[in-house]
Motif scaffolding. Sequence first.
Motif, PDB file in Angstrom:
ATOM      1  N   MET A 121      16.625 -18.436 -69.278  1.00 55.25           N
ATOM      2  CA  MET A 121      16.579 -18.278 -67.833  1.00 55.25           C
ATOM      3  C   MET A 121      15.141 -18.449 -67.347  1.00 55.25           C
ATOM      4  N   SER A 122      14.995 -18.978 -66.129  1.00 53.97           N
ATOM      5  CA  SER A 122      13.672 -19.204 -65.576  1.00 53.97           C
ATOM      6  C   SER A 122      13.093 -17.928 -64.974  1.00 53.97           C
ATOM      7  N   THR A 123      11.781 -17.965 -64.780  1.00 56.34           N
ATOM      8  CA  THR A 123      11.126 -16.835 -64.121  1.00 56.34           C
ATOM      9  C   THR A 123      11.713 -16.617 -62.741  1.00 56.34           C
ATOM     10  N   ASP A 124      11.984 -17.730 -62.008  1.00 55.96           N
ATOM     11  CA  ASP A 124      12.575 -17.610 -60.677  1.00 55.96           C
ATOM     12  C   ASP A 124      13.874 -16.815 -60.730  1.00 55.96           C
ATOM     13  N   THR A 125      14.686 -17.080 -61.747  1.00 55.86           N
ATOM     14  CA  THR A 125      15.962 -16.378 -61.868  1.00 55.86           C
ATOM     15  C   THR A 125      15.747 -14.889 -62.072  1.00 55.86           C
ATOM     16  N   PHE A 126      14.797 -14.530 -62.909  1.00 56.20           N
ATOM     17  CA  PHE A 126      14.534 -13.116 -63.152  1.00 56.20           C
ATOM     18  C   PHE A 126      14.056 -12.417 -61.872  1.00 56.20           C
ATOM     19  N   LEU A 127      13.199 -13.089 -61.102  1.00 53.74           N
ATOM     20  CA  LEU A 127      12.665 -12.470 -59.896  1.00 53.74           C
ATOM     21  C   LEU A 127      13.723 -12.341 -58.807  1.00 53.74           C
ATOM     22  N   SER A 128      14.851 -13.019 -58.960  1.00 53.60           N
ATOM     23  CA  SER A 128      15.927 -12.894 -57.983  1.00 53.60           C
ATOM     24  C   SER A 128      16.864 -11.733 -58.305  1.00 53.60           C
ATOM     25  N   ALA A 129      16.415 -10.816 -59.176  1.00 49.81           N
ATOM     26  CA  ALA A 129      17.186  -9.599 -59.442  1.00 49.81           C
ATOM     27  C   ALA A 129      17.591  -8.956 -58.119  1.00 49.81           C
ATOM     28  N   ALA A 130      18.749  -8.311 -58.113  1.00 53.12           N
ATOM     29  CA  ALA A 130      19.381  -7.854 -56.880  1.00 53.12           C
ATOM     30  C   ALA A 130      18.468  -6.987 -56.024  1.00 53.12           C
ATOM     31  N   THR A 131      18.440  -7.296 -54.722  1.00 55.77           N
ATOM     32  CA  THR A 131      17.720  -6.479 -53.749  1.00 55.77           C
ATOM     33  C   THR A 131      18.380  -5.110 -53.673  1.00 55.77           C
ATOM     34  N   ARG A 132      17.551  -4.074 -53.715  1.00 61.15           N
ATOM     35  CA  ARG A 132      18.112  -2.724 -53.715  1.00 61.15           C
ATOM     36  C   ARG A 132      17.024  -1.699 -53.423  1.00 61.15           C
ATOM     37  N   VAL A 133      17.454  -0.487 -53.098  1.00 62.14           N
ATOM     38  CA  VAL A 133      16.560   0.661 -52.975  1.00 62.14           C
ATOM     39  C   VAL A 133      16.778   1.558 -54.186  1.00 62.14           C
ATOM     40  N   ILE A 134      15.683   1.985 -54.815  1.00 63.14           N
ATOM     41  CA  ILE A 134      15.746   2.839 -55.998  1.00 63.14           C
ATOM     42  C   ILE A 134      15.210   4.212 -55.606  1.00 63.14           C
ATOM     43  N   PRO A 135      16.077   5.207 -55.422  1.00 63.83           N
ATOM     44  CA  PRO A 135      15.599   6.548 -55.072  1.00 63.83           C
ATOM     45  C   PRO A 135      14.784   7.141 -56.214  1.00 63.83           C
ATOM     46  N   SER A 136      13.805   7.947 -55.861  1.00 62.57           N
ATOM     47  CA  SER A 136      12.925   8.512 -56.890  1.00 62.57           C
ATOM     48  C   SER A 136      13.689   9.371 -57.889  1.00 62.57           C
ATOM     49  N   VAL A 137      14.808   9.964 -57.476  1.00 64.89           N
ATOM     50  CA  VAL A 137      15.585  10.799 -58.400  1.00 64.89           C
ATOM     51  C   VAL A 137      16.229   9.972 -59.505  1.00 64.89           C
ATOM     52  N   GLU A 138      16.264   8.655 -59.339  1.00 66.31           N
ATOM     53  CA  GLU A 138      16.869   7.780 -60.352  1.00 66.31           C
ATOM     54  C   GLU A 138      15.854   7.173 -61.313  1.00 66.31           C
ATOM     55  N   TYR A 139      14.561   7.457 -61.124  1.00 67.85           N
ATOM     56  CA  TYR A 139      13.567   6.928 -62.054  1.00 67.85           C
ATOM     57  C   TYR A 139      13.817   7.513 -63.446  1.00 67.85           C
ATOM     58  N   ARG A 140      13.612   6.692 -64.456  1.00 64.44           N
ATOM     59  CA  ARG A 140      13.863   7.119 -65.838  1.00 64.44           C
ATOM     60  C   ARG A 140      12.619   7.812 -66.401  1.00 64.44           C
ATOM     61  N   ARG A 141      12.746   9.090 -66.699  1.00 68.14           N
ATOM     62  CA  ARG A 141      11.592   9.881 -67.157  1.00 68.14           C
ATOM     63  C   ARG A 141      11.647  10.024 -68.667  1.00 68.14           C
ATOM     64  N   GLU A 142      10.546   9.677 -69.314  1.00 63.60           N
ATOM     65  CA  GLU A 142      10.495   9.786 -70.775  1.00 63.60           C
ATOM     66  C   GLU A 142       9.108  10.216 -71.218  1.00 63.60           C
ATOM     67  N   ARG A 143       9.074  10.913 -72.337  1.00 65.49           N
ATOM     68  CA  ARG A 143       7.827  11.412 -72.907  1.00 65.49           C
ATOM     69  C   ARG A 143       7.038  10.261 -73.512  1.00 65.49           C
ATOM     70  N   TRP A 144       5.714  10.304 -73.386  1.00 69.88           N
ATOM     71  CA  TRP A 144       4.889   9.330 -74.075  1.00 69.88           C
ATOM     72  C   TRP A 144       5.072   9.474 -75.586  1.00 69.88           C
ATOM     73  N   ARG A 145       4.837   8.372 -76.277  1.00 70.41           N
ATOM     74  CA  ARG A 145       4.941   8.419 -77.746  1.00 70.41           C
ATOM     75  C   ARG A 145       3.935   9.394 -78.353  1.00 70.41           C
ATOM     76  N   ASN A 146       2.763   9.554 -77.713  1.00 71.43           N
ATOM     77  CA  ASN A 146       1.769  10.479 -78.257  1.00 71.43           C
ATOM     78  C   ASN A 146       1.949  11.901 -77.725  1.00 71.43           C
ATOM     79  N   GLY A 147       2.947  12.120 -76.863  1.00 68.37           N
ATOM     80  CA  GLY A 147       3.268  13.454 -76.390  1.00 68.37           C
ATOM     81  C   GLY A 147       2.298  14.036 -75.380  1.00 68.37           C
ATOM     82  N   LEU A 148       1.378  13.208 -74.857  1.00 65.36           N
ATOM     83  CA  LEU A 148       0.329  13.724 -73.982  1.00 65.36           C
ATOM     84  C   LEU A 148       0.625  13.502 -72.498  1.00 65.36           C
TER      85      LEU A 148
END
Length: 203
Positions: A1-28
């Motif tokens: 797939m071309s870069t253009d295709t990737f950048l055409s990912a669906a228009t949307r609003v992402i609420p902050s409560v949906e952000y994916r939270r994960e610990r750093w690998r170094n735990g800091l």
Amino acid sequence: MSTDTFLSAATRVIPSVEYRRERWRNGLGWTREILRVPDNDDWLVRLSIAEIEQDAAFSAFPGIERELVLLRGEGLRLRFADGTLHTLMPPHDRLRFAGEAEVSGELVDGVTHDFNLMWRRDAVSAELLHRPLVGSMFFFSEPGAAWAIHLLAGQAEFEGEPALPPLQAGDTAWLGAGPRRRYALHGGGELLAIRVAAGVAAG
């Protein structure tokens, strides 16, 4: 797939409560991932918020350009292996640097939250703007060009776009590339606007 295709990912609003939270690998610290395009390990663009709890070395990202913006906290010193020292101070200091750089973050006085824009330099270019929102701002999606809008403060909504819910402080909108289209964002507050385009910027 071309870069253009990737950048055409669906228009949307992402609420902050949906952000994916994960610990750093170094735990800091923690990372809250907002968006990656495409949504896999071979992303071209990635937006996240780093929650830095103590002094820590940054991970290396070969081939990636980065831009950090201080969101919350009393400041973050970025100490590079070549001896360069740059301090991000409130309210919203920022710095762009190469992902290969050896750098450590040192807290000025307590935990910081930092907006983290990363993009693959051999495939896309990115420009980050910090702007007040007073009334309406207009954004144009185009073939090969998309926008990400992160609302720092206030509230806003896209006029005439019932499929896009209103934004509250901390939320992010992605306006995917495609046929030229105007989006009118109306509200009050402050935002980061990131234009991402296929290809490498001149200069």
